[in-house]
Design a protein around this motif. Structure first.
Motif, PDB file in Angstrom:
ATOM      1  N   UNK A 104      -4.323   9.305  -0.926  1.00 19.34           N
ATOM      2  CA  UNK A 104      -3.569  11.609   0.083  1.00 19.34           C
ATOM      3  C   UNK A 104      -3.930  11.249   1.259  1.00 19.34           C
ATOM      4  N   UNK A 105      -3.112  11.465   1.925  1.00 20.72           N
ATOM      5  CA  UNK A 105      -3.571  12.910   3.467  1.00 20.72           C
ATOM      6  C   UNK A 105      -2.945  14.055   3.004  1.00 20.72           C
ATOM      7  N   UNK A 106      -3.595  15.147   3.145  1.00 21.96           N
ATOM      8  CA  UNK A 106      -3.473  16.056   2.808  1.00 21.96           C
ATOM      9  C   UNK A 106      -3.477  17.264   4.523  1.00 21.96           C
ATOM     10  N   UNK A 107      -2.597  17.357   5.169  1.00 19.02           N
ATOM     11  CA  UNK A 107      -2.518  18.346   6.199  1.00 19.02           C
ATOM     12  C   UNK A 107      -2.365  20.169   6.045  1.00 19.02           C
ATOM     13  N   UNK A 108      -3.864  20.498   6.230  1.00 12.29           N
ATOM     14  CA  UNK A 108      -3.930  21.478   6.062  1.00 12.29           C
ATOM     15  C   UNK A 108      -3.786  22.722   7.374  1.00 12.29           C
ATOM     16  N   UNK A 133       4.832  38.175  -0.400  1.00  9.93           N
ATOM     17  CA  UNK A 133       3.723  38.962  -0.351  1.00  9.93           C
ATOM     18  C   UNK A 133       2.430  39.423  -0.821  1.00  9.93           C
ATOM     19  N   UNK A 134       1.943  38.393  -0.514  1.00  7.69           N
ATOM     20  CA  UNK A 134       0.680  38.332  -0.257  1.00  7.69           C
ATOM     21  C   UNK A 134      -0.412  37.708   0.997  1.00  7.69           C
ATOM     22  N   UNK A 135      -1.417  38.064   1.281  1.00 10.98           N
ATOM     23  CA  UNK A 135      -1.979  36.881   2.422  1.00 10.98           C
ATOM     24  C   UNK A 135      -2.372  36.126   1.517  1.00 10.98           C
ATOM     25  N   UNK A 136      -2.674  35.284   0.511  1.00  8.93           N
ATOM     26  CA  UNK A 136      -2.793  34.033   0.502  1.00  8.93           C
ATOM     27  C   UNK A 136      -1.564  33.008   0.865  1.00  8.93           C
ATOM     28  N   UNK A 137      -2.246  31.953   0.839  1.00 12.50           N
ATOM     29  CA  UNK A 137      -0.696  30.979   1.540  1.00 12.50           C
ATOM     30  C   UNK A 137      -0.772  30.332  -0.358  1.00 12.50           C
ATOM     31  N   UNK A 138       0.167  29.905   0.489  1.00 12.07           N
ATOM     32  CA  UNK A 138       1.306  29.877  -1.373  1.00 12.07           C
ATOM     33  C   UNK A 138       0.624  28.476  -1.904  1.00 12.07           C
ATOM     34  N   UNK A 139       0.445  27.724  -0.984  1.00 11.56           N
ATOM     35  CA  UNK A 139      -0.086  26.325  -1.990  1.00 11.56           C
ATOM     36  C   UNK A 139      -1.364  26.641  -3.249  1.00 11.56           C
ATOM     37  N   UNK A 140      -2.526  27.671  -2.388  1.00 11.30           N
ATOM     38  CA  UNK A 140      -3.285  28.083  -3.139  1.00 11.30           C
ATOM     39  C   UNK A 140      -3.518  29.485  -4.129  1.00 11.30           C
ATOM     40  N   UNK A 141      -1.922  29.866  -4.288  1.00  9.78           N
ATOM     41  CA  UNK A 141      -2.014  30.845  -5.308  1.00  9.78           C
ATOM     42  C   UNK A 141      -1.552  29.862  -6.598  1.00  9.78           C
ATOM     43  N   UNK A 142      -2.640  30.990  -7.721  1.00 11.32           N
ATOM     44  CA  UNK A 142      -2.823  29.721  -8.939  1.00 11.32           C
ATOM     45  C   UNK A 142      -1.713  30.216  -9.817  1.00 11.32           C
ATOM     46  N   UNK A 143      -1.376  28.908 -10.783  1.00  5.94           N
ATOM     47  CA  UNK A 143      -0.222  28.975 -11.396  1.00  5.94           C
ATOM     48  C   UNK A 143      -0.923  28.155 -12.784  1.00  5.94           C
ATOM     49  N   UNK A 144      -0.976  29.081 -13.339  1.00  4.17           N
ATOM     50  CA  UNK A 144      -1.105  29.096 -15.495  1.00  4.17           C
ATOM     51  C   UNK A 144      -2.541  28.221 -14.439  1.00  4.17           C
ATOM     52  N   UNK A 145      -3.953  28.882 -13.813  1.00  7.98           N
ATOM     53  CA  UNK A 145      -4.850  28.712 -13.923  1.00  7.98           C
ATOM     54  C   UNK A 145      -5.504  28.155 -12.996  1.00  7.98           C
ATOM     55  N   UNK A 146      -4.263  27.331 -12.125  1.00  8.57           N
ATOM     56  CA  UNK A 146      -4.532  25.931 -10.996  1.00  8.57           C
ATOM     57  C   UNK A 146      -3.882  26.656 -10.228  1.00  8.57           C
ATOM     58  N   UNK A 147      -5.026  25.757  -8.728  1.00  7.40           N
ATOM     59  CA  UNK A 147      -3.839  26.303  -7.466  1.00  7.40           C
ATOM     60  C   UNK A 147      -2.201  25.292  -7.537  1.00  7.40           C
ATOM     61  N   UNK A 156       0.700  -1.038   0.123  1.00  8.99           N
ATOM     62  CA  UNK A 156      -0.320  -0.523   0.292  1.00  8.99           C
ATOM     63  C   UNK A 156       0.673   1.317   0.259  1.00  8.99           C
ATOM     64  N   UNK A 157      -0.010   2.283  -0.368  1.00  9.77           N
ATOM     65  CA  UNK A 157       0.411   3.083  -0.695  1.00  9.77           C
ATOM     66  C   UNK A 157       0.012   4.892   0.057  1.00  9.77           C
ATOM     67  N   UNK A 158       0.350   5.742   0.893  1.00  7.12           N
ATOM     68  CA  UNK A 158       0.155   6.678   1.697  1.00  7.12           C
ATOM     69  C   UNK A 158       1.063   8.677   1.158  1.00  7.12           C
ATOM     70  N   UNK A 159       0.848   8.786   0.831  1.00  9.87           N
ATOM     71  CA  UNK A 159       1.281  10.220   0.588  1.00  9.87           C
ATOM     72  C   UNK A 159       0.919  11.195   1.278  1.00  9.87           C
ATOM     73  N   UNK A 160       1.711  11.159   2.358  1.00 12.86           N
ATOM     74  CA  UNK A 160       1.463  13.095   3.223  1.00 12.86           C
ATOM     75  C   UNK A 160       1.588  13.667   2.263  1.00 12.86           C
ATOM     76  N   UNK A 161       0.641  14.838   2.345  1.00 16.74           N
ATOM     77  CA  UNK A 161       1.047  16.557   1.773  1.00 16.74           C
ATOM     78  C   UNK A 161       1.104  17.501   2.588  1.00 16.74           C
ATOM     79  N   UNK A 162       1.934  17.627   3.150  1.00 19.14           N
ATOM     80  CA  UNK A 162       1.987  18.524   4.028  1.00 19.14           C
ATOM     81  C   UNK A 162       1.973  20.554   3.427  1.00 19.14           C
ATOM     82  N   UNK A 163       0.783  21.327   3.756  1.00 17.76           N
ATOM     83  CA  UNK A 163       0.701  22.248   2.968  1.00 17.76           C
ATOM     84  C   UNK A 163       0.123  23.453   4.244  1.00 17.76           C
TER      85      UNK A 163
END
Length: 221
Positions: free
Chosen positions: A49-53, A17-31, A2-9
């Motif tokens: 996938x376990x996404x840690x926010x 220089x923004x109030x928006x966390x880096x992980x949500x900034x748009x890059x080519x139209x997608x976060x 089994x495979x599990x990815x813990x993605x820490x964001x």
């Protein structure tokens, strides 16, 4: 296995220089986070996938999942006061023998080949830590002096860092120390050696505005 990815964001937007966390900034139209999650799902169909926010941004993470992904493959949990505690929170959701990846949510340009290389090395050696060579000259600073380091003996450490669950889960039961900057340092403090593999120069971490320019170019190539 089994495979599990813990993605820490858990990053902020201070250096961007923004109030928006880096992980949500748009890059080519997608976060940014979209590309990170997508890389793991492309590498393995059967990965969980376990996404840690940060707790205050869980709803934003859920919106990304609802818009782009099969929600049955992704679980969101709240982070902690440090990276160590955030990873620890993610690991609490793993109760099966597996290969566990821990990855920075803003390293969005990793390839499926790197993910697969980490998995194969972790299967064989118990761990896999991707590293690359330093292109710059290096100096170590002390209170009294500074001296040049041999850059051939220095490696820059990346993620994903992959481990067999029998190694990583007990390692994260030890007490937190400030020197724990990544999972490799935790496992070493637990008394085990880690195995290094070749990383990718393109596997950059989005931390400053110039990184977004580089990332956009790489995604366009």
């Amino acid at each position: 296995m089994k495979k599990v990815a813990v993605i820490v964001a858990g990053g902020s937007g201070v250096r961007m220089n923004t109030n928006l966390p880096k992980q949500f900034i748009l890059l080519k139209g997608k976060p940014v986070l979209y590309y990170t999650i997508s890389a793991f799902l492309k590498a393995y169909d059967d990965i969980k996938i376990i996404l840690v926010l940060p707790e205050e941004h869980i709803s934003a993470g859920q919106e990304i999942i609802d818009a782009f992904f099969d929600y049955s493959k992704i679980t969101i949990t709240a982070g902690g006061r440090t990276r160590f505690h955030s990873v620890q929170n993610g690991l609490k959701l793993i109760d099966e023998e597996s290969i566990i990846f821990v990855h920075d949510g803003v390293r969005c340009l990793l390839s499926k080949e790197l993910i697969q290389n980490c998995y194969n090395a972790a299967l064989e050696f118990g761990s896999a830590i991707p590293v690359i060579n330093s292109k710059d000259s290096l100096r170590i600073i002390s209170s009294e002096d500074n001296e040049a380091l041999d850059r051939e003996r220095v490696k820059l450490v990346q993620t994903p860092q992959a481990f067999h669950s029998k190694i990583l889960l007990p390692a994260f039961e030890i007490d937190y120390k400030e020197k724990f900057t990544d999972e490799a340092t935790v496992v070493e403090a637990f008394g085990l050696k880690v195995h290094l593999i070749e990383g990718e120069v393109e596997n950059i971490k989005i931390t400053q505005p110039v990184d977004l320019i580089v990332a956009e170019h790489l995604l366009s190539v």
